[in-house]
Scaffold this active site. Structure first.
Site, PDB file in Angstrom:
ATOM      1  N   LYS A  67     -10.561 -12.242   9.797  1.00  0.00           N
ATOM      2  CA  LYS A  67      -9.202 -11.810   9.489  1.00  0.00           C
ATOM      3  C   LYS A  67      -8.539 -11.406  10.792  1.00  0.00           C
ATOM      4  CE  LYS A  67      -8.053  -7.733   7.677  1.00  0.00           C
ATOM      5  NZ  LYS A  67      -7.770  -6.660   6.697  1.00  0.00           N
ATOM      6  N   ARG A 111      -8.848  -5.435  -1.534  1.00  0.00           N
ATOM      7  CA  ARG A 111     -10.247  -5.267  -1.155  1.00  0.00           C
ATOM      8  C   ARG A 111     -10.542  -3.826  -0.769  1.00  0.00           C
ATOM      9  NH1 ARG A 111     -10.496  -3.147   4.219  1.00  0.00           N
ATOM     10  NH2 ARG A 111     -10.473  -4.798   5.806  1.00  0.00           N
ATOM     11  N   HIS A 138       1.869   3.328   0.051  1.00  0.00           N
ATOM     12  CA  HIS A 138       1.742   2.021  -0.620  1.00  0.00           C
ATOM     13  C   HIS A 138       0.308   1.751  -1.062  1.00  0.00           C
ATOM     14  CE1 HIS A 138       2.527  -2.215  -1.408  1.00  0.00           C
ATOM     15  NE2 HIS A 138       1.539  -2.548  -0.611  1.00  0.00           N
ATOM     16  N   SER A 199      -3.363   7.901   7.201  1.00  0.00           N
ATOM     17  CA  SER A 199      -3.611   7.398   8.554  1.00  0.00           C
ATOM     18  C   SER A 199      -3.726   8.565   9.532  1.00  0.00           C
ATOM     19  CB  SER A 199      -2.484   6.450   8.985  1.00  0.00           C
ATOM     20  OG  SER A 199      -1.225   7.085   8.885  1.00  0.00           O
ATOM     21  N   ASP A 222     -10.274   4.015  10.077  1.00  0.00           N
ATOM     22  CA  ASP A 222     -10.806   2.719  10.497  1.00  0.00           C
ATOM     23  C   ASP A 222     -10.603   2.486  11.989  1.00  0.00           C
ATOM     24  OD1 ASP A 222      -8.087   2.459  10.563  1.00  0.00           O
ATOM     25  OD2 ASP A 222      -7.982   0.674   9.299  1.00  0.00           O
TER      26      ASP A 222
END
Length: 321
Positions: A67, A111, A138, A199, A222
């Site tokens: 990706k 996912r 979102h 985040s 992440d």
């Protein structure tokens, strides 16, 4: 080569198919049949964007690819586009020829939600009744819809740094016929399951905000430096993850491990629980935590499922490449 445009994804792939694809690839990872490639993630010095690549090979599902994409924080305001942008490329493992190009934006949301949903199914108490949300953007709506399918929840509670966004998740709760309550962080002790999806680079959810027996799915960290929950919670909890190597370098576990307060050996793959080689939750009082870092194999798994569905339904665009 097959092309599945972004606009077709929503009609092809749902939460059920996403859950199945992610659960299967987590199991393959834990059994050694699938592995991720090292992540490339860079600030490109333009538009404040982060761009990178995640890829891997699933020998069990014969899925190979990557990706490409990242985060453009000014997209919504400047271009009317969502901030996360990505595309998935699949290749034939036998020949190396490109097999498919698939729009990756909705797939990423599906996912990610499926991963936390898998963790709730395998690690949360069976009698969980209250779900708490930390984050109301979102992605939070995808998270909540998927999570609500895993237990017979009776109530949704939520906190967000910007309270005016809480109606996003209140709407999802109402759609499910459940009451919603906005709470301050200490009020999250009522929750049996908590999903964090922010985040943040500063911890928000602390150990004192989490009751014994709670399952926490941390889905926002992440990147090196990000942190949604206090290291005290990571230390207290039994920690599971998609991939240990990624969790300790750029996931929620990175801070406790770097400080020497959590050993790498004490972090386990969720796939081992799926496969039955790890018991998972040991008691109703145990706090479990899923460190969902987001691995490339998740993207490949859902993209492969989309390609199969697109071909079956006659929606796939075939080009000679």
């Amino acid at each position: 080569m097959i092309i599945v445009p972004e606009k077709e994804i929503g009609a092809l792939l749902g939460r059920k198919e996403s859950y199945s694809a992610v659960e299967q690839v987590f199991a393959a990872m834990a059994s050694g049949d699938a592995y991720n490639f090292p992540v490339v993630r860079e600030a490109i010095g333009h538009a404040d964007a982060l761009y990178g690549f995640k890829g891997g090979f699933d020998r069990a599902g014969m899925t190979l690819g990557l990706k490409a994409g990242g985060y453009w924080p000014n997209n919504l305001e400047t271009h009317g586009l969502i901030n996360h942008q990505s595309t998935v490329f699949l290749f034939d493992p036998d020949t190396g020829r490109v097999k498919a190009i698939v729009g990756g934006n909705l797939l990423t949301a599906l996912r990610t939600a499926a991963a936390s949903s898998v963790s709730i199914n395998h690690l949360a108490r069976k009698d969980a009744k209250v779900i708490g949300m930390v984050g109301a953007g979102h992605q939070a709506t995808f998270q909540l819809r998927a999570a609500l399918e895993q237990r017979d929840f009776e109530k949704v509670i939520g906190w967000n740094l910007h309270p005016e966004m809480l109606p996003n998740i209140e709407k999802v709760a109402n759609e499910a016929g459940l009451p919603f309550e906005a709470v301050e962080l200490p009020g999250l002790t009522e929750a049996d399951v908590i999903v964090t999806i922010t985040s943040s680079f500063e911890p928000t959810l602390l150990s004192e905000h989490v009751s014994d027996g709670t399952h926490v799915a941390c889905m926002g960290t992440d990147t090196v430096g990000k942190q949604e929950v206090g290291a005290d919670l990571v230390i207290r909890a039994s920690v599971f993850t998609d991939e240990v190597a990624q969790a300790i370098t750029l996931g929620e576990s990175q801070h406790a491990v770097a400080a020497g307060d959590k050993a790498e050996a004490d972090i386990h793959q969720i796939g081992a629980v799926i496969n039955g080689t790890h018991a998972g939750r040991n008691s109703d009082d145990e706090v479990t935590l899923f460190d969902g870092t987001g691995v490339g194999l998740q993207d490949l798994a859902v993209a492969s499922a989309v390609v199969d569905l697109a071909v079956k339904q006659g929606i796939a665009i075939e080009v000679d490449f």
